[in-house]
Write a protein that holds these residues in place. Sequence first.
Motif, PDB file in Angstrom:
ATOM      1  N   ALA A  52     -90.738 -18.928 109.295  1.00  0.00           N
ATOM      2  CA  ALA A  52     -90.990 -20.273 108.770  1.00  0.00           C
ATOM      3  C   ALA A  52     -89.918 -20.620 107.757  1.00  0.00           C
ATOM      4  CB  ALA A  52     -92.366 -20.345 108.127  1.00  0.00           C
ATOM      5  N   ASN A  53     -89.556 -21.892 107.730  1.00  0.00           N
ATOM      6  CA  ASN A  53     -88.654 -22.407 106.702  1.00  0.00           C
ATOM      7  C   ASN A  53     -89.046 -23.846 106.416  1.00  0.00           C
ATOM      8  OD1 ASN A  53     -87.341 -24.127 108.593  1.00  0.00           O
ATOM      9  ND2 ASN A  53     -85.962 -22.470 109.186  1.00  0.00           N
ATOM     10  N   GLU A  54     -88.212 -24.587 105.747  1.00  0.00           N
ATOM     11  CA  GLU A  54     -88.535 -25.960 105.366  1.00  0.00           C
ATOM     12  C   GLU A  54     -88.639 -26.905 106.563  1.00  0.00           C
ATOM     13  OE1 GLU A  54     -85.691 -24.388 104.036  1.00  0.00           O
ATOM     14  OE2 GLU A  54     -86.855 -23.597 102.356  1.00  0.00           O
ATOM     15  N   GLU A  55     -88.036 -26.543 107.684  1.00  0.00           N
ATOM     16  CA  GLU A  55     -87.979 -27.431 108.836  1.00  0.00           C
ATOM     17  C   GLU A  55     -88.990 -27.119 109.942  1.00  0.00           C
ATOM     18  OE1 GLU A  55     -84.002 -27.581 110.266  1.00  0.00           O
ATOM     19  OE2 GLU A  55     -83.177 -27.965 108.290  1.00  0.00           O
ATOM     20  N   TYR A  56     -89.397 -25.890 110.087  1.00  0.00           N
ATOM     21  CA  TYR A  56     -90.301 -25.534 111.189  1.00  0.00           C
ATOM     22  C   TYR A  56     -91.000 -24.213 110.911  1.00  0.00           C
ATOM     23  CZ  TYR A  56     -86.971 -22.002 112.745  1.00  0.00           C
ATOM     24  OH  TYR A  56     -86.159 -20.900 112.820  1.00  0.00           O
ATOM     25  N   CYS A  57     -91.987 -23.925 111.745  1.00  0.00           N
ATOM     26  CA  CYS A  57     -92.593 -22.595 111.761  1.00  0.00           C
ATOM     27  C   CYS A  57     -92.641 -22.128 113.211  1.00  0.00           C
ATOM     28  CB  CYS A  57     -93.974 -22.587 111.113  1.00  0.00           C
ATOM     29  SG  CYS A  57     -95.208 -23.541 111.975  1.00  0.00           S
ATOM     30  N   ASP A  58     -92.461 -20.848 113.391  1.00  0.00           N
ATOM     31  CA  ASP A  58     -92.415 -20.248 114.722  1.00  0.00           C
ATOM     32  C   ASP A  58     -93.584 -19.273 114.839  1.00  0.00           C
ATOM     33  OD1 ASP A  58     -91.578 -19.521 117.221  1.00  0.00           O
ATOM     34  OD2 ASP A  58     -89.928 -18.256 116.523  1.00  0.00           O
ATOM     35  N   LEU A  59     -94.492 -19.560 115.798  1.00  0.00           N
ATOM     36  CA  LEU A  59     -95.658 -18.720 116.016  1.00  0.00           C
ATOM     37  C   LEU A  59     -95.404 -17.745 117.157  1.00  0.00           C
ATOM     38  CD1 LEU A  59     -98.344 -21.538 115.849  1.00  0.00           C
ATOM     39  CD2 LEU A  59     -97.791 -19.890 114.056  1.00  0.00           C
ATOM     40  N   GLU A  60     -96.086 -16.607 117.111  1.00  0.00           N
ATOM     41  CA  GLU A  60     -95.984 -15.609 118.178  1.00  0.00           C
ATOM     42  C   GLU A  60     -96.352 -16.227 119.528  1.00  0.00           C
ATOM     43  OE1 GLU A  60     -97.611 -11.076 118.884  1.00  0.00           O
ATOM     44  OE2 GLU A  60     -98.684 -12.382 117.524  1.00  0.00           O
ATOM     45  N   PHE A  61     -97.436 -17.024 119.560  1.00  0.00           N
ATOM     46  CA  PHE A  61     -97.844 -17.760 120.747  1.00  0.00           C
ATOM     47  C   PHE A  61     -98.816 -18.851 120.317  1.00  0.00           C
ATOM     48  CE2 PHE A  61    -101.173 -14.638 120.225  1.00  0.00           C
ATOM     49  CZ  PHE A  61    -102.325 -15.354 120.485  1.00  0.00           C
ATOM     50  N   TRP A  62     -99.092 -19.789 121.216  1.00  0.00           N
ATOM     51  CA  TRP A  62    -100.142 -20.787 121.012  1.00  0.00           C
ATOM     52  C   TRP A  62    -100.739 -21.089 122.363  1.00  0.00           C
ATOM     53  CZ3 TRP A  62     -99.479 -25.414 123.531  1.00  0.00           C
ATOM     54  CH2 TRP A  62     -98.181 -25.715 123.940  1.00  0.00           C
ATOM     55  N   CYS A  63    -102.038 -21.361 122.376  1.00  0.00           N
ATOM     56  CA  CYS A  63    -102.729 -21.576 123.636  1.00  0.00           C
ATOM     57  C   CYS A  63    -103.858 -22.581 123.456  1.00  0.00           C
ATOM     58  CB  CYS A  63    -103.301 -20.246 124.127  1.00  0.00           C
ATOM     59  SG  CYS A  63    -104.179 -20.372 125.690  1.00  0.00           S
ATOM     60  N   PRO A  64    -103.858 -23.685 124.208  1.00  0.00           N
ATOM     61  CA  PRO A  64    -104.991 -24.614 124.148  1.00  0.00           C
ATOM     62  C   PRO A  64    -106.219 -23.915 124.726  1.00  0.00           C
ATOM     63  CG  PRO A  64    -103.493 -25.242 125.902  1.00  0.00           C
ATOM     64  CD  PRO A  64    -102.852 -24.105 125.178  1.00  0.00           C
ATOM     65  N   ILE A  65    -107.378 -24.111 124.091  1.00  0.00           N
ATOM     66  CA  ILE A  65    -108.570 -23.375 124.504  1.00  0.00           C
ATOM     67  C   ILE A  65    -109.722 -24.285 124.895  1.00  0.00           C
ATOM     68  CG2 ILE A  65    -108.032 -21.331 123.150  1.00  0.00           C
ATOM     69  CD1 ILE A  65    -110.490 -22.718 121.334  1.00  0.00           C
ATOM     70  N   ASP A  66    -110.660 -23.711 125.601  1.00  0.00           N
ATOM     71  CA  ASP A  66    -111.928 -24.348 125.905  1.00  0.00           C
ATOM     72  C   ASP A  66    -112.836 -24.058 124.710  1.00  0.00           C
ATOM     73  OD1 ASP A  66    -114.454 -25.060 126.769  1.00  0.00           O
ATOM     74  OD2 ASP A  66    -114.356 -23.909 128.626  1.00  0.00           O
ATOM     75  N   LYS A  67    -113.122 -25.073 123.901  1.00  0.00           N
ATOM     76  CA  LYS A  67    -113.878 -24.866 122.663  1.00  0.00           C
ATOM     77  C   LYS A  67    -115.266 -24.297 122.890  1.00  0.00           C
ATOM     78  CE  LYS A  67    -111.631 -28.285 119.737  1.00  0.00           C
ATOM     79  NZ  LYS A  67    -111.859 -29.472 118.891  1.00  0.00           N
ATOM     80  N   SER A  68    -115.835 -24.492 124.066  1.00  0.00           N
ATOM     81  CA  SER A  68    -117.167 -23.953 124.327  1.00  0.00           C
ATOM     82  C   SER A  68    -117.162 -22.427 124.432  1.00  0.00           C
ATOM     83  CB  SER A  68    -117.759 -24.562 125.602  1.00  0.00           C
ATOM     84  OG  SER A  68    -117.065 -24.113 126.748  1.00  0.00           O
ATOM     85  N   THR A  69    -115.988 -21.806 124.567  1.00  0.00           N
ATOM     86  CA  THR A  69    -115.893 -20.351 124.651  1.00  0.00           C
ATOM     87  C   THR A  69    -115.454 -19.714 123.341  1.00  0.00           C
ATOM     88  OG1 THR A  69    -113.586 -20.353 125.405  1.00  0.00           O
ATOM     89  CG2 THR A  69    -115.297 -20.519 127.104  1.00  0.00           C
ATOM     90  N   LEU A  70    -115.222 -20.510 122.317  1.00  0.00           N
ATOM     91  CA  LEU A  70    -114.733 -20.016 121.031  1.00  0.00           C
ATOM     92  C   LEU A  70    -115.783 -19.148 120.341  1.00  0.00           C
ATOM     93  CD1 LEU A  70    -112.419 -20.208 118.918  1.00  0.00           C
ATOM     94  CD2 LEU A  70    -113.649 -22.144 117.937  1.00  0.00           C
ATOM     95  N   ALA A  71    -115.360 -17.971 119.873  1.00  0.00           N
ATOM     96  CA  ALA A  71    -116.255 -17.056 119.163  1.00  0.00           C
ATOM     97  C   ALA A  71    -115.485 -16.312 118.086  1.00  0.00           C
ATOM     98  CB  ALA A  71    -116.882 -16.072 120.127  1.00  0.00           C
ATOM     99  N   ALA A  72    -116.100 -16.176 116.915  1.00  0.00           N
ATOM    100  CA  ALA A  72    -115.504 -15.385 115.847  1.00  0.00           C
ATOM    101  C   ALA A  72    -115.627 -13.914 116.212  1.00  0.00           C
ATOM    102  CB  ALA A  72    -116.220 -15.653 114.533  1.00  0.00           C
ATOM    103  N   ILE A  73    -114.570 -13.133 115.927  1.00  0.00           N
ATOM    104  CA  ILE A  73    -114.606 -11.710 116.266  1.00  0.00           C
ATOM    105  C   ILE A  73    -114.398 -10.819 115.055  1.00  0.00           C
ATOM    106  CG2 ILE A  73    -114.017 -11.968 118.671  1.00  0.00           C
ATOM    107  CD1 ILE A  73    -111.132 -11.287 117.945  1.00  0.00           C
ATOM    108  N   GLY A  74    -114.359 -11.382 113.863  1.00  0.00           N
ATOM    109  CA  GLY A  74    -114.268 -10.525 112.689  1.00  0.00           C
ATOM    110  C   GLY A  74    -113.266 -11.021 111.675  1.00  0.00           C
ATOM    111  N   GLY A  75    -113.084 -10.180 110.665  1.00  0.00           N
ATOM    112  CA  GLY A  75    -112.173 -10.501 109.578  1.00  0.00           C
ATOM    113  C   GLY A  75    -110.736 -10.349 109.950  1.00  0.00           C
ATOM    114  N   ASP A  76    -109.875 -10.679 109.025  1.00  0.00           N
ATOM    115  CA  ASP A  76    -108.431 -10.573 109.208  1.00  0.00           C
ATOM    116  C   ASP A  76    -108.029  -9.129 108.945  1.00  0.00           C
ATOM    117  OD1 ASP A  76    -105.772 -11.087 109.568  1.00  0.00           O
ATOM    118  OD2 ASP A  76    -105.498 -12.069 107.638  1.00  0.00           O
ATOM    119  N   ASP A  77    -107.846  -8.363 110.014  1.00  0.00           N
ATOM    120  CA  ASP A  77    -107.549  -6.942 109.863  1.00  0.00           C
ATOM    121  C   ASP A  77    -106.077  -6.615 109.808  1.00  0.00           C
ATOM    122  OD1 ASP A  77    -108.775  -6.577 113.204  1.00  0.00           O
ATOM    123  OD2 ASP A  77    -106.770  -7.097 112.584  1.00  0.00           O
ATOM    124  N   ASP A  78    -105.222  -7.606 109.807  1.00  0.00           N
ATOM    125  CA  ASP A  78    -103.765  -7.352 109.801  1.00  0.00           C
ATOM    126  C   ASP A  78    -103.231  -7.305 108.411  1.00  0.00           C
ATOM    127  OD1 ASP A  78    -103.257  -9.322 112.757  1.00  0.00           O
ATOM    128  OD2 ASP A  78    -103.848  -7.242 112.519  1.00  0.00           O
TER     129      ASP A  78
END
Length: 78
Positions: A52-78
């Motif tokens: 990330a810098n002042e102009e952009y951020c670069d993510l590992e990946f991004w994926c549009p999802i079906d919100k009806s399948t969204l589920a929390a799986i836990g805390g931030d373990d990284d």
Amino acid sequence: MKFKAKPKLSAMQQLEEEPFNEFDLIKDYLDEEGYVHGYYVDGYIVGKMIEANEEYCDLEFWCPIDKSTLAAIGGDDD
């Protein structure tokens, strides 16, 4: 907090029909049940921040999802 969800059907159809599109890399992030794991942001599951810098951020990946399948799986373990 991390989440899991299934990609939108339209994104999955693109994965199967077009071998080198922007969603091609998502195949590598799907688990055995077809879920992608990461952070939820406004209708997307996204991966870690790569750069990330002042102009952009670069993510590992991004994926549009079906919100009806969204589920929390836990805390931030990284």
